[in-house]
Enzyme design. Sequence first.
Site, PDB file in Angstrom:
ATOM      1  N   ASP A 118       9.986  -6.723  -3.374  1.00  0.00           N
ATOM      2  CA  ASP A 118       8.866  -7.233  -2.482  1.00  0.00           C
ATOM      3  C   ASP A 118       8.775  -8.761  -2.699  1.00  0.00           C
ATOM      4  OD1 ASP A 118       5.989  -7.496  -1.629  1.00  0.00           O
ATOM      5  OD2 ASP A 118       5.855  -5.251  -1.679  1.00  0.00           O
ATOM      6  N   LYS A 156      10.523 -12.008  11.460  1.00  0.00           N
ATOM      7  CA  LYS A 156      11.814 -12.134  10.631  1.00  0.00           C
ATOM      8  C   LYS A 156      12.013 -10.794   9.840  1.00  0.00           C
ATOM      9  CE  LYS A 156      12.971 -15.903   8.489  1.00  0.00           C
ATOM     10  NZ  LYS A 156      12.592 -17.076   7.516  1.00  0.00           N
ATOM     11  N   GLY A 163      22.513  -3.450   6.027  1.00  0.00           N
ATOM     12  CA  GLY A 163      23.896  -3.807   5.767  1.00  0.00           C
ATOM     13  C   GLY A 163      24.139  -3.454   4.220  1.00  0.00           C
ATOM     14  N   PHE A 185       0.928  -1.205  -0.037  1.00  0.00           N
ATOM     15  CA  PHE A 185      -0.117   0.176  -0.115  1.00  0.00           C
ATOM     16  C   PHE A 185       0.913   1.230   0.063  1.00  0.00           C
ATOM     17  CE2 PHE A 185      -2.386   2.926   3.353  1.00  0.00           C
ATOM     18  CZ  PHE A 185      -2.976   3.514   2.346  1.00  0.00           C
ATOM     19  N   TYR A 188       4.537  -7.813  15.801  1.00  0.00           N
ATOM     20  CA  TYR A 188       4.748  -6.492  15.203  1.00  0.00           C
ATOM     21  C   TYR A 188       5.228  -5.468  15.714  1.00  0.00           C
ATOM     22  CZ  TYR A 188       3.359  -2.998  11.758  1.00  0.00           C
ATOM     23  OH  TYR A 188       3.332  -1.779  10.744  1.00  0.00           O
ATOM     24  N   GLY A 240       1.977  -7.738  -0.429  1.00  0.00           N
ATOM     25  CA  GLY A 240       1.865  -6.750  -1.485  1.00  0.00           C
ATOM     26  C   GLY A 240       1.434  -7.242  -2.860  1.00  0.00           C
TER      27      GLY A 240
END
Length: 310
Positions: free
Chosen positions: A32, A92, A103, A12, A146, A37
């Site tokens: 993605d 994760k 990184g 979104f 979350y 998504g």
Amino acid sequence: MARVLITGGAGFLGSHLCDRFIDDGHEVICIDNLITGTCDNIAHLFGNPKFKFIRHDVTEYLYVAGPLHYILHFASPASPIDYLELPIQTLKVGAMGTHKVLGLAKDKGARFLLASTSEVYGDPLIHPQPESYWGNVNPIGPRGVYDEAKRFAEALVMAYHRVHKMDTRIARIFNTYGPRMRPYDGRVVSNFITQALKGEPMTVYGDGSQTRSFCYVDDLIEAITRLLFSKETEPVNLGNPNEMSVLELATLVRELVKGTCGIEVQPLPVDDPKVRQPDISRARTILGWEPKVALREGLARTIEYFRGKA
Ligand code: UDP
């Protein structure tokens, strides 16, 4: 012109950011894994020589050839039903995904912006929430996946900023709505609009007295862009302080859809915050930003989008 990487770019907010940076003349690489998504959100950008899509899970090793000037890390399930269904992926991507993307930013010398969230405040004991508030989060509850992933992500970004002297930004994003939300993503605005358009009862969780403050997507994208190009490295709340109860929202959506649907009461999800309103004093001062789109106007635009999808 810059080369910009947007993770979660088919989501979104990510897809609206892809549009914004393409419109501003930049080159955009969108990454993605498409678990929440969809390519529908970026289909209009395919074929544009300044746009590239890579299907990839950012928790895995990540390399992008060539220079990168800015990285916006938006990859994550972000709707309560998504992170309840995908708890491990959510943890994760907030932890390992943020590590991988930081990184890459370090390697490229790119400025890094983290999409954080009002969920870092949990079920807040301070209202409205300023950035200085540390929050009230249940680490082991179903929502904690979350909240804690984003809190860890913020901690990691600040550590990279301090240790590696990286140029970083943290956006704490409050409830945002608009075109390209998935009709069935489970959030309150998309649920109510979809239900009202179909003439189904609107599902109000609990007694509907819990509050949220809703920001239209265009305002949010402007704020993210301003934050990216500012010098601010501390977290900044981005959202619209216009607070209302869930029940008031249901009534407004029904009025705008000109619907006659009823209300169906369903149980309140575990740890559902009772109140939420951003204190946006810092965004006002630092970014010179203020949300402009009124809720009625934003909802009308969103309803038009959902009509096209129904
Ligand atoms: N909610 C609701 N009915 C729905 C979906 C959500 O009453 O069909 C409530 C939910 O319990 C919460 C608020 O609306 O209090 C906002 O929920 P949302 O999932 O949009 O995002 P949150 O702010 O909780 O992350």
